[in-house]
Every structure is written in structure tokens, then in C-alpha cells.
Enzyme design. Structure first.
Site, mmCIF file in Angstrom:
data_model
loop_
_atom_site.group_PDB
_atom_site.id
_atom_site.type_symbol
_atom_site.label_atom_id
_atom_site.label_comp_id
_atom_site.label_asym_id
_atom_site.label_seq_id
_atom_site.Cartn_x
_atom_site.Cartn_y
_atom_site.Cartn_z
ATOM 1 N N LYS A 163 0.821 -1.212 0.000
ATOM 2 C CA LYS A 163 0.000 0.000 0.000
ATOM 3 C C LYS A 163 0.860 1.269 0.000
ATOM 4 O O LYS A 163 2.075 1.199 0.135
ATOM 5 C CB LYS A 163 -0.967 -0.040 1.178
HETATM 6 C C1 LIG Z 1 -5.516 -4.334 1.098
HETATM 7 C C2 LIG Z 1 -6.992 -4.172 1.214
HETATM 8 C C3 LIG Z 1 -7.699 -4.448 2.403
HETATM 9 C C4 LIG Z 1 -7.084 -5.184 3.552
HETATM 10 O O1 LIG Z 1 -5.984 -4.588 4.089
HETATM 11 P P1 LIG Z 1 -5.117 -5.390 5.184
HETATM 12 O O2 LIG Z 1 -4.367 -4.302 5.882
HETATM 13 O O3 LIG Z 1 -4.235 -6.316 4.409
HETATM 14 O O4 LIG Z 1 -6.056 -6.104 6.069
HETATM 15 C C5 LIG Z 1 -9.035 -4.117 2.491
HETATM 16 N N1 LIG Z 1 -9.687 -3.570 1.450
HETATM 17 C C6 LIG Z 1 -9.073 -3.318 0.280
HETATM 18 C C7 LIG Z 1 -9.854 -2.675 -0.827
HETATM 19 C C8 LIG Z 1 -7.710 -3.633 0.116
HETATM 20 O O5 LIG Z 1 -7.114 -3.431 -1.056
#
Ligand SMILES: *Cc1c(COP(=O)(O)O)cnc(C)c1O
Length: 391
Positions: free
Chosen positions: A192
Site C-alpha cells: 500500500k
Molecule cells: C488491502 C486491502 C484491504 C485489507 O488490508 P489489510 O491491511 O491487508 O487487512 C481491504 N480492502 C481493500 C480494498 C484492500 O485493497
């Protein structure tokens, strides 16, 4: 010989490394002073009145936020069909059911008019409106939040934003995470725009929601027995007030977050630069460029999603195969929820039930975009794309 170009790479510098070492040497590894600092910095970044609660993933954060706004057994929660499974799985964890809503293909985000139609349909069937809605800002471009928030007020829905892609992004000039929804959840997963390896942050303007999330993120234990006030000598006495969860952020992760946040302006600038270079170079090919936010609003450019159009010499699957053959990583966001066995079978869903999500899924490719990519890396992707799609 060409090396592989990964789809995503974190940008971890000496500041992050030094902070992690400092934390390791401090002897305090779990939720403690670094997590408190990261929360304070994040709340300050969001601005006046916003509270921040750090967690160990966005998935855990979404679960906590939904619980805190009162979603429970037998409720329905509106979720876009076009998202990652996290958005919907947490609804099931609370004994509630996600109700999928199709997207507007021109934004890739939940379509507000479709949202209103589904609210009407579910209200007619059940005699009451769904309990909540989870807008997802796909790729880092904000949903039409004015329309969604107005609809939520009209029908009495809670709003929990899935902002896993949207740090930092704006709607109406305001940062996602500081709007008037009940809570917003960010992801700091390794791929991210801001990473702590694994981690997440809940933001809210409602102190009751923040307090509930703080209580439930660590076993439902009263006071933050192991945090803020804990150093140096913590009391052994505590009370369990609820059957809580184990979703607290640890101080090693927060050590990364503190410095990632400081650099987020530079990260964003580089992502914007790369997006603009792609836009410029890929124009004129048989592909659709990503949607753009309203003038004046910020797209986080977590993802750069192109669509391989029907008049292209190859289809989407072939395009990905050819890119991979040239050592270039890419991905697909998303395989819509209704095509996955669990969601399809539990709710008896057909591919055509969400035609825009289905059509988009068949065409999309996410190209690599991250601050550590050089212009030369990007030129390689551009050249390969032109070669594959060129006439
Ligand atoms: C990455 C992601 C999540 C989950 O994030 P984590 O921190 O890995 O739990 C939730 N929603 C979307 C749209 C994502 O891309």
C-alpha cells in the site's frame, strides 16, 4: 539479460530502519510509545478533530469499526461487488450479510444511484433499510462521498469507508479519513501507499467510536493497560469488559509508520509523476486510461488501472501473459466478489448480476506504480505495452 520488475515494492529508508532498531533496543515491542506517537501524528495529519486508532490490519480495523457503529447479527451491509474480500468478510464475522452493489464503470467505484436502488429493494423485502454501507475508494480515487453521505443520512445508514487504497486522497478538497462518515479505515499492508509491513488505522470524529475500537482491539480490556500510561511501571490490575479481539498495532510496525507518514508527501508526488507519465505515453493505444478525480481533488495513485479494449490485438489475459514473459509484474484489481465460490454460493449470485463489475474485471490490468520505480523502469513497461498493443 533483463531483471524482473516487480508489481509493487515498499520504499523503506534509513529513517525507518533506525527507528526499528531504536524500538528493538528499547525493550518495548508491543503497543506502546511508538504506536501512540504514530496515532498522534496520523490524527494531526488528518487535521482538526479527527481521532486515530492504530490496528494490525485494515481487515481488523474494518471489523472493529463495523462493530463500533453497531452492526450485528442479522443486519445487512452494502458493499461494492468490485472490491477485495476483506471488505465483505468482516460483515460475516459479525453475523451480518453483505449486500453487493454494482459500480459505475466510469469511476470503478460504487454507483450512488445503484446504491439507492439496492437500499429501496432491500427495504421493501425486509421492512427496514440495511444497517451500513462500506464505500471503497478503488485504486485511491475517492467515491462520490457527497451523494453517499446524503443517502446514508436519508436512510439512516452508518458509513464505514474502506480507504485501504486512499492514503492520501481527497473528496471535495477534504482528506479521506476526515469526512463526516462514522469511521474510515486505512491499510498499511506491504504493497500500500504507506506501509508498516502489516497494519492499519481507523479514523473517526466520534469519540464513542474511537473508544469502542480501542477497547475491542485489545481483548475488551479496560483502560489501555499496556499502552499510553503503562510506562514505566504498569499496574497488574485490569478488568475485562467485553469479549474483544487481538487487533493492536505493535511498536515495530509503528516505527515504520512514523517515518512513512513523514515521507508521504514525497511518495505521493512521485506516484502522481508516474501516473502523468503513463497517461502521456499510453494515449492512443487500444486501452482505456484510469478514471481521473474531479478537478482539484487528489488521487493517491495506489493503483494505475488500464482497460484492454475489445479492439486491441490481444485480450487482457494474453496482455498479462506477454508482460510477464518480459519480466514485468502486474496484477488485476479486482476479481469481483460475486465470482468467488464463497460469495457466489452463499448468496446464489450469477456473473451477470453485476454487469459493470463483470465487464470491468474482464478488461483491467494494474500496471506497476510505486515511488521506487525509476523513469527507466517505467519506460520499460511503456515500451512493452506499446509492443503488445501497438498496431
Ligand atoms: C488491502 C486491502 C484491504 C485489507 O488490508 P489489510 O491491511 O491487508 O487487512 C481491504 N480492502 C481493500 C480494498 C484492500 O485493497
Amino acid at each position: 539479460m533483463t531483471t524482473n520488475l516487480p508489481f509493487a515494492l515498499p520504499d523503506i529508508g534509513e529513517d525507518e530502519i533506525a527507528e526499528v532498531l531504536d524500538t528493538l533496543r528499547s525493550g518495548w515491542l508491543t503497543t506502546g510509545p511508538k504506536t501512540a506517537r504514530f496515532e498522534d501524528d496520523f490524527a494531526a495529519f488528518m487535521g482538526d478533530g479527527v481521532l486515530a486508532v492504530a490496528v494490525n490490519s485494515a481487515t481488523g480495523g474494518l471489523h472493529l469499526a463495523l462493530e463500533a457503529v453497531g452492526v450485528g447479527e442479522g443486519d445487512e451491509v452494502l458493499v461494492p461487488a468490485y472490491t477485495y474480500t476483506s471488505t465483505a468478510e468482516v460483515v460475516r464475522h459479525l453475523g451480518a450479510d453483505p449486500v453487493l452493489v454494482d459500480i459505475d464503470p466510469s469511476t470503478m467505484n460504487m454507483d450512488p444511484s445503484e446504491l439507492e436502488r439496492v437500499i429501496g429493494r432491500r427495504s421493501a423485502v425486509r421492512g427496514k433499510a440495511p444497517a451500513a454501507v462500506i464505500p471503497v475508494h478503488v485504486g485511491g480515487m475517492a467515491c462520490e462521498m457527497d451523494a453517499i453521505l446524503a443517502m446514508a443520512r436519508k436512510y439512516g445508514l452508518k458509513v464505514v469507508e474502506d480507504a485501504a487504497h486512499a492514503f492520501p486522497a481527497t473528496w471535495g478538497g477534504r482528506l479521506i479519513g476526515s469526512l463526516d462518515s462514522d469511521a474510515t479505515v486505512f491499510s498499511f499492508y506491504a504493497t500500500k501507499t504507506l506501509t508498516t509491513g502489516e497494519g492499519g488505522m481507523i479514523t473517526t470524529r466520534n469519540p464513542a467510536v474511537a473508544d469502542r475500537c480501542r477497547l475491542m482491539r485489545l481483548h475488551g480490556i479496560s483502560a489501555d493497560a499496556f499502552t499510553r500510561d503503562a510506562l514505566p511501571g504498569y499496574s497488574w490490575r485490569y478488568e475485562v469488559l467485553e469479549a474483544g479481539y487481538k487487533y493492536n498495532m505493535n511498536d515495530l510496525a509503528a516505527s515504520l509508520g512514523i517515518h512513512q507518514l513523514r515521507k508521504s508527501g514525497a511518495f505521493l508526488a512521485r506516484r502522481q509523476e508516474l501516473a502523468a507519465r503513463y497517461d502521456e505515453a499510453l494515449r492512443g493505444l487500444p486501452l482505456a486510461l484510469p478514471p481521473q478525480p474531479p478537478v482539484g481533488d487528489v488521487h493517491s495513485w495506489h493503483l494505475y488501472v488500464i482497460r484492454v479494449l475489445p479492439d486491441a490485438p490481444v485480450n487482457r489475459d494474453q496482455f498479462i501473459e506477454e508482460l510477464s514473459a518480459q519480466g514485468i509484474g502486474c496484477s488485476v484489481h479486482f476479481i469481483p466478489l460475486h465470482l468467488h465460490p464463497y460469495w457466489r454460493d452463499r448468496y446464489g449470485l450469477l456473473p451477470e448480476d453485476f454487469p459493470h463489475s463483470l465487464a470491468l474485471f474482464n478488461q483491467v490490468v494494474s500496471l506497476p506504480i510505486y515511488p521506487r520505480m525509476t523513469n527507466a523502469d517505467q519506460d520499460r513497461v511503456i515500451a512493452a505495452t506499446k509492443r503488445i498493443l501497438g498496431s
